[in-house]
Design a protein around this motif. Structure first.
Motif, PDB file in Angstrom:
ATOM      1  N   VAL A   1       0.853  -1.194   0.000  1.00 25.36           N
ATOM      2  CA  VAL A   1       0.000   0.000   0.000  1.00 25.36           C
ATOM      3  C   VAL A   1       0.889   1.243   0.000  1.00 25.36           C
ATOM      4  O   VAL A   1       1.854   1.316   0.770  1.00 25.36           O
ATOM      5  CB  VAL A   1      -0.920   0.014   1.250  1.00 25.36           C
ATOM      6  CG1 VAL A   1      -1.660   1.334   1.368  1.00 25.36           C
ATOM      7  CG2 VAL A   1      -1.908  -1.138   1.209  1.00 25.36           C
ATOM      8  N   ARG A   2       0.581   2.183  -0.878  1.00 22.04           N
ATOM      9  CA  ARG A   2       1.192   3.522  -0.782  1.00 22.04           C
ATOM     10  C   ARG A   2       0.208   4.398  -0.017  1.00 22.04           C
ATOM     11  O   ARG A   2      -0.923   4.595  -0.447  1.00 22.04           O
ATOM     12  CB  ARG A   2       1.434   4.068  -2.198  1.00 22.04           C
ATOM     13  CG  ARG A   2       1.686   5.558  -2.316  1.00 22.04           C
ATOM     14  CD  ARG A   2       3.126   6.003  -2.211  1.00 22.04           C
ATOM     15  NE  ARG A   2       4.134   5.142  -2.742  1.00 22.04           N
ATOM     16  CZ  ARG A   2       4.767   5.332  -3.918  1.00 22.04           C
ATOM     17  NH1 ARG A   2       4.489   6.368  -4.683  1.00 22.04           N
ATOM     18  NH2 ARG A   2       5.710   4.488  -4.287  1.00 22.04           N
TER      19      ARG A   2
ATOM     20  N   GLY B   1     -10.324   1.822 -10.388  1.00 23.03           N
ATOM     21  CA  GLY B   1      -9.183   1.833 -11.311  1.00 23.03           C
ATOM     22  C   GLY B   1      -8.777   3.235 -11.705  1.00 23.03           C
ATOM     23  O   GLY B   1      -7.716   3.463 -12.261  1.00 23.03           O
ATOM     24  N   GLU B   2      -9.662   4.212 -11.419  1.00 27.57           N
ATOM     25  CA  GLU B   2      -9.328   5.600 -11.759  1.00 27.57           C
ATOM     26  C   GLU B   2      -9.339   6.472 -10.518  1.00 27.57           C
ATOM     27  O   GLU B   2      -9.605   7.684 -10.586  1.00 27.57           O
ATOM     28  CB  GLU B   2     -10.325   6.136 -12.788  1.00 27.57           C
ATOM     29  CG  GLU B   2     -10.215   5.436 -14.115  1.00 27.57           C
ATOM     30  CD  GLU B   2     -11.252   5.932 -15.104  1.00 27.57           C
ATOM     31  OE1 GLU B   2     -11.593   7.126 -15.070  1.00 27.57           O
ATOM     32  OE2 GLU B   2     -11.732   5.099 -15.882  1.00 27.57           O
TER      33      GLU B   2
ATOM     34  N   THR C   1       3.265   6.408 -11.009  1.00 29.05           N
ATOM     35  CA  THR C   1       2.571   7.028 -12.144  1.00 29.05           C
ATOM     36  C   THR C   1       1.111   7.293 -11.793  1.00 29.05           C
ATOM     37  O   THR C   1       0.593   8.385 -12.009  1.00 29.05           O
ATOM     38  CB  THR C   1       2.630   6.079 -13.382  1.00 29.05           C
ATOM     39  OG1 THR C   1       3.966   5.656 -13.524  1.00 29.05           O
ATOM     40  CG2 THR C   1       2.141   6.747 -14.636  1.00 29.05           C
ATOM     41  N   MET C   2       0.469   6.275 -11.212  1.00 26.24           N
ATOM     42  CA  MET C   2      -0.952   6.402 -10.869  1.00 26.24           C
ATOM     43  C   MET C   2      -1.162   7.486  -9.809  1.00 26.24           C
ATOM     44  O   MET C   2      -2.049   8.332  -9.933  1.00 26.24           O
ATOM     45  CB  MET C   2      -1.452   5.044 -10.352  1.00 26.24           C
ATOM     46  CG  MET C   2      -2.886   5.023  -9.918  1.00 26.24           C
ATOM     47  SD  MET C   2      -3.996   5.161 -11.329  1.00 26.24           S
ATOM     48  CE  MET C   2      -5.566   4.812 -10.565  1.00 26.24           C
ATOM     49  N   ALA C   3      -0.315   7.455  -8.778  1.00 18.67           N
ATOM     50  CA  ALA C   3      -0.472   8.444  -7.696  1.00 18.67           C
ATOM     51  C   ALA C   3      -0.249   9.855  -8.238  1.00 18.67           C
ATOM     52  O   ALA C   3      -1.030  10.770  -7.951  1.00 18.67           O
ATOM     53  CB  ALA C   3       0.515   8.144  -6.568  1.00 18.67           C
ATOM     54  N   THR C   4       0.782  10.033  -9.057  1.00 18.58           N
ATOM     55  CA  THR C   4       1.076  11.363  -9.585  1.00 18.58           C
ATOM     56  C   THR C   4      -0.088  11.862 -10.433  1.00 18.58           C
ATOM     57  O   THR C   4      -0.508  13.014 -10.311  1.00 18.58           O
ATOM     58  CB  THR C   4       2.371  11.320 -10.447  1.00 18.58           C
ATOM     59  OG1 THR C   4       3.370  10.705  -9.660  1.00 18.58           O
ATOM     60  CG2 THR C   4       2.816  12.689 -10.886  1.00 18.58           C
ATOM     61  N   ARG C   5      -0.618  10.963 -11.276  1.00 23.14           N
ATOM     62  CA  ARG C   5      -1.721  11.360 -12.162  1.00 23.14           C
ATOM     63  C   ARG C   5      -2.933  11.843 -11.340  1.00 23.14           C
ATOM     64  O   ARG C   5      -3.555  12.859 -11.669  1.00 23.14           O
ATOM     65  CB  ARG C   5      -2.119  10.153 -13.037  1.00 23.14           C
ATOM     66  CG  ARG C   5      -3.035  10.476 -14.185  1.00 23.14           C
ATOM     67  CD  ARG C   5      -2.801   9.547 -15.383  1.00 23.14           C
ATOM     68  NE  ARG C   5      -2.795   8.137 -15.032  1.00 23.14           N
ATOM     69  CZ  ARG C   5      -3.888   7.375 -14.933  1.00 23.14           C
ATOM     70  NH1 ARG C   5      -5.071   7.889 -15.133  1.00 23.14           N
ATOM     71  NH2 ARG C   5      -3.792   6.094 -14.620  1.00 23.14           N
TER      72      ARG C   5
END
Ligand code: FAD
Length: 497
Positions: free
Chosen positions: A213-214, A239-240, A304-308
């Motif tokens: 987990v982040r 997922g988003e 990538t996901m967290a930054t987005r």
């Protein structure tokens, strides 16, 4: 009468019943986590459905299923010395067992969620989807209330994540129920405050457990920005968005308990003092987020996901705190706080907590009247505030919700310190009453979560137009009002309207 109960010792060795048990001890003073009430039950017993038959043949005896006793207002202790207390934690007929093609697990009503977690992950690589923040609570205890945390926006409360229950009703009958079979009892018991039956087994929905987990926290000075972002995140498709969305407020000071230090995830993360003085608001807001990922799916994917997602949020610059940890460590994060609180004596001190569900339409007023005025100096513990989607709740359960498609959980988790000069417990309870009254006076749309009223009128107002149904279910499944008298909804032998 005690002698009579002891003479009847054999009656609790009835192996034909689901709840087999023995008398454990009696006349001990029992408290709950709230520490505001205590009582000496007539007897504390290991589980036995025979207890219900026994109570129904006496004119006054009641039966209280005690989970881990983590209620605040005496809900899990009996109201007087006419009570049998069933120690649900001692009830371990079977461990966690896979069912339904590995999509569910069967667990005991008295199991602690932390044990369910460990057993599911370690034995099967699976985990329930919906949690509470703290897992030292029992399955039956949270299912009798709701069970909410940062996953609720996606999967609903724990009451939306069970497909079958085994219940011993107030009539002493053992009934297996689900949304198809004995559905009246199934939905009445979920969020039913222990009024209709004792949950002895629950079938809980599971999914593959993530490895890692982040965990992220970001800070806002403006409530409107905080709520806008939190609501945006909880309405995005799976997922988003993040896998966990919560939030809390804190005092804009360097106070170690109520201020900025309560935001950081690791001791060396304290922000630059210039960040802390950038706003002159008395309180600030922290959005708490988490993303699941697998070990193989190296950290660049989660980056990538967290930054987005974070790019879209309006938090204050230089207030991003993060840490990576295993899924089990994340879910057991409050356990560390528990250890510290036990070591410094504040875990066992009274906890005059207040939990509310506040409609989105009223949360801005709540911020104005309560957070920024009454609570601007903090409460000596966490002040949670985060949104949940109503569509994830099953309206057929007994849980009562405020109006609107989105509502906020507000949890004022007060800790008192017996070793420091601090407001008296009586003053804190009075402040909770004041908050309740301010909400009523200003026409806020809200309901108590883990509700507590001392009068039938209070309960009637709480349930509103669902009250007649609640009474009807009570007369069907516990007509003598034997069960859970500590909720103070009905009195023994007298359900009334
Ligand atoms: P108890 O307090 O023992 O019992 C609660 C009620 O349920 C009583 O009326 C009891 O008679 C009845 N009951 C218990 N077991 C059964 C059973 N098997 N069948 C039928 N009735 C039963 N709640 C959340 O939703 N989210 C959170 O994040 C959260 N965090 C918490 C953290 C802490 C430190 C504490 C103290 C509480 C927290 N809670 C949270 C509240 C918690 O859900 C309630 O206290 C709940 O009552 C569960 O506690 P318990 O298992 O000890 O039940």
């Amino acid at each position: 009468m005690i002698a009579y109960l002891e003479q009847q010792h054999d009656f609790v060795h009835d192996n034909d019943t689901t709840l087999d048990g023995t008398i454990d001890y009696h006349s001990t003073l029992i408290k709950d986590f709230g520490g505001l009430h205590s009582t000496s039950p007539f007897a504390v017993i290991r589980p036995s459905s025979t207890a219900i038959h026994f109570a129904s043949h006496s004119p006054t005896l009641t039966v209280t299923a005690r989970g881990n006793g983590h209620s605040i207002n005496g809900q899990s202790i009996s109201t007087n010395n006419h009570g049998l207390l069933i120690d649900m934690k001692s009830f371990t007929l079977h461990d966690v067992v896979l069912s339904n093609n590995n999509t569910t697990v069967d667990v005991n009503g008295g199991a602690l969620w932390e044990d369910v977690l460990k057993s599911c992950v370690m034995n099967y690589g699976l985990a329930p989807r919906s949690w509470t923040d703290y897992l030292g609570l029992t399955v039956g205890g949270t299912l009798s209330n709701g069970g909410v945390s940062g996953q609720t926006f996606r999967y609903g409360p724990q009451t939306s994540n069970v497909t079958e229950l085994e219940v011993v009703t107030g009539n002493g009958e053992t009934v297996v129920c689900s949304s198809q079979d004995n559905s009246d009892l199934f939905f009445a018991v979920l969020g039913g405050l222990g009024q209709f039956g004792i949950i002895t087994r629950a079938r809980v929905v599971v999914q593959p457990a993530p490895d890692m987990v982040r965990w992220i926290r970001v800070v806002y000075s403006e409530f409107e920005d905080f709520t806008r972002d939190a609501e945006w995140l909880i309405t995005r498709p799976e997922g988003e968005s993040f896998d966990y969305v919560e939030g809390f407020l804190f005092v804009n000071s360097d106070d170690p308990v109520n201020g900025w230090p309560s935001v950081v995830l690791e001791a060396d993360q304290l922000p630059d003092p210039s960040v802390m003085t950038r706003s002159d608001n008395p309180v600030m807001y922290c959005l708490e987020l988490a993303l699941h990922y697998s070990k193989e799916n190296c950290s660049s994917t989660v980056d990538t996901m967290a930054t987005r997602l974070l790019e879209r949020l309006r938090f204050m610059k230089d207030t991003l705190f993060k840490v990576d940890l295993s899924y089990i460590e994340f879910l057991l994060r409050v356990k560390e706080a528990e250890k510290q609180a036990k070591a410094n004596g504040i875990w066992d001190a009274p906890h005059p907590w207040l939990n509310l569900f506040v409609s989105k339409s009223s949360i801005s007023d709540f911020n104005h009247f309560v957070f920024k005025k009454i609570l601007k100096d903090g409460i000596g513990g966490p002040m949670l505030v985060y949104p949940i989607l109503r569509s994830r709740w099953d309206e057929r359960t007994s849980v009562v919700l405020p109006d609107g498609d989105i509502f906020y959980i507000v949890a004022l988790l007060r800790f008192t310190n017996p070793y420091q000069k601090s407001p008296s417990v009586r003053d804190l309870v009075a402040q909770n009453h004041e908050i309740f009254q301010v909400c009523v006076r200003n026409g806020l749309n809200f309901k108590l979560y883990l509700p507590h009223y001392n009068t039938k009128e209070g309960w009637k107002q709480h349930f509103g137009d669902r009250w007649p149904r609640f009474v009807e279910m009570k007369s069907r499944y516990d007509p003598l009002a034997i069960l859970a008298p500590g909720q103070k909804i009905f009195t023994r032998n007298n359900i009334g309207e």
